[in-house]
Design an enzyme around this catalytic site. Structure first.
Site, PDB file in Angstrom:
ATOM      1  N   TYR A 236    -100.383  -4.722  51.829  1.00 30.84           N
ATOM      2  CA  TYR A 236    -101.018  -3.612  51.127  1.00 30.84           C
ATOM      3  C   TYR A 236    -100.253  -2.348  51.463  1.00 30.84           C
ATOM      4  CZ  TYR A 236    -104.182   0.204  50.051  1.00 30.84           C
ATOM      5  OH  TYR A 236    -104.703   1.372  49.563  1.00 30.84           O
TER       6      TYR A 236
ATOM      7  N   GLU B  91    -101.139   3.020  44.741  1.00 29.17           N
ATOM      8  CA  GLU B  91    -101.564   1.854  45.520  1.00 29.17           C
ATOM      9  C   GLU B  91    -100.845   0.601  45.032  1.00 29.17           C
ATOM     10  OE1 GLU B  91    -105.851   0.870  47.127  1.00 29.17           O
ATOM     11  OE2 GLU B  91    -105.661   0.131  45.079  1.00 29.17           O
TER      12      GLU B  91
END
Length: 404
Positions: free
Chosen positions: A126, A214
């Site tokens: 991530y 993101e």
């Protein structure tokens, strides 16, 4: 402003950030051509990805748009090595309803599909970049727990999220990139791939005035390359005048119709789930008003900041937007007269209420310049207003009229 995954990847590609490539389509005819194009490049693994402004697409459910009881597909992101299967997935997804944990039970109609190349990879990570308002610095967050909701990681294993704050005076430094790479356990060619990846990614974030970037998941391919498998980007609305190319990505179908309508009148409006319509000048006062309504036992139906120069037209447009929400059963107007005079606002409220024939109860609290004159205007209007002297009293009155 939010944009779709495929649009975010178009931006990243301009900044030389390695991405999972693909083609966005809106019809099955376009899909068939896109499939042939990918095949002509030697691609034999395909991912059919629904494009909506919500997370959890892979774990969502696709329903027939004409029959909500007819479940067509588990998951709005499907992988296959068979072209005919990719076509089958696209036929079930395109034009139908995708329900995820972020869309709520109402779901969203999928009007665009991103047909992407399937990539082989050995690890998922991530990576997120956003502004940390508490310290007025951008923060880069990475985690070895990629492919799952970062909120879940933050709640259950917060120690697995590593953060690096960027001093705006000096920008992202090489040692910070190395630190984040080591935190992900990267070494060798993977480490070397990550350095230009993050450097270019941060440049994309800064130069586009993004408020969020993101990558989840960020992947390490079998040949040790770092690639953005997914991408989510949000932008600062106040900076979009500098980016007309990004503004063109705006998808009004993905935005709340009332919020779109409010933007036409330069009103800052966000729809909520309650039944008390709020009309306030100033974002801070609007948030305080919403809070005190909840403390009084009510539920705000919206955030609406009409700005510092509220007048008859502003109030009328505010009424129009608020009353378009069928859940609204009462309205609380809370105006502080600093730049604007309270008596002018009061006259605007009176005129707008008469013209629009507002039938729901209205509670008004006006404070500041010419507040006394405003109170007299409201009292002599012969309209059904409840006037309050304090914000606490206004909240109590609006919740009381709802219970009657």
């Amino acid at each position: 402003m939010k944009i779709h995954e495929y649009q975010a990847k178009e931006i990243l590609k301009k900044y030389s950030v390695p991405i999972q490539d693909g083609i966005a389509v809106k019809t099955m005819e376009e899909f068939d051509r896109a499939l042939q194009t990918l095949q002509s490049k030697g691609i034999n693994q395909f991912v059919v990805k629904s494009q909506i402004h919500a997370g959890g697409r892979g774990k969502g459910k696709v329903y027939d748009v004409l029959d909500r009881d007819n479940l067509l597909l588990e998951g709005g992101v499907k992988f296959t090595t068979l072209p005919e299967k990719a076509t089958e997935y696209a036929e079930k997804i395109l034009g139908n309803l995708l329900v995820t944990h972020q869309t709520g039970p109402e779901g969203k109609i999928v009007k665009t599909i991103f047909l992407a190349e399937g990539l082989d990879y050995k690890k998922e990570f991530y990576l997120g970049i956003l502004l940390d308002r508490a310290v007025s610095k951008n923060v880069i967050m990475v985690s070895t727990e990629g492919g799952v909701e970062i909120e879940k990681v933050a709640e259950e294993t917060p120690e697995k999220i590593i953060k690096e704050w960027i001093d705006p005076a000096v920008g992202l430094q090489a040692y910070q990139i190395r630190k984040l790479a080591f935190a992900l356990g990267l070494e060798g060619d993977a480490f070397k791939s990550f350095i230009p990846f993050l450097k270019n990614l941060y440049k994309a974030y800064e130069q586009t005035d993004a408020s969020l970037l993101e990558i989840n998941p960020l992947i390490l391919t079998n040949d040790n390359k770092i690639v953005a498998l997914d991408c989510k980007m949000n932008f600062d609305d106040n900076a979009l005048f500098r980016h007309p190319d990004i503004l063109e990505y705006r998808d009004l179908d993905e935005e709340d119709p009332l919020e779109v309508e409010a933007s036409k009148y330069n009103l800052n409006y966000i729809k909520l789930d309650g039944n008390v319509g709020c009309m306030v000048n100033g974002a801070g006062l609007a948030m305080a008003t919403m809070d005190i309504i909840k403390l009084a036992g009510g539920e705000p139906a919206n955030f609406l900041d009409v700005g510092g120069g509220a007048n008859k037209e502003t109030v009328a447009n505010g009424f129009k937007i608020i009353l378009s929400d069928k859940n609204v059963k009462a309205i609380l107007i809370n105006i502080f007269g600093g730049i604007v005079r309270c008596d002018r606002v009061a006259q605007g409220v009176i005129d707008a209420a008469k013209e629009m024939d507002v039938k729901v109860p209205i509670v008004i609290r006006l404070e500041g310049t010419n507040a006394k004159e405003a109170a007299e205007l409201l009292a002599n209007s012969h309209l059904n207003f409840e006037v309050a002297k304090s914000l606490k009293e206004a909240a109590e009155k609006v919740t009381a009229v709802l219970s009657n």
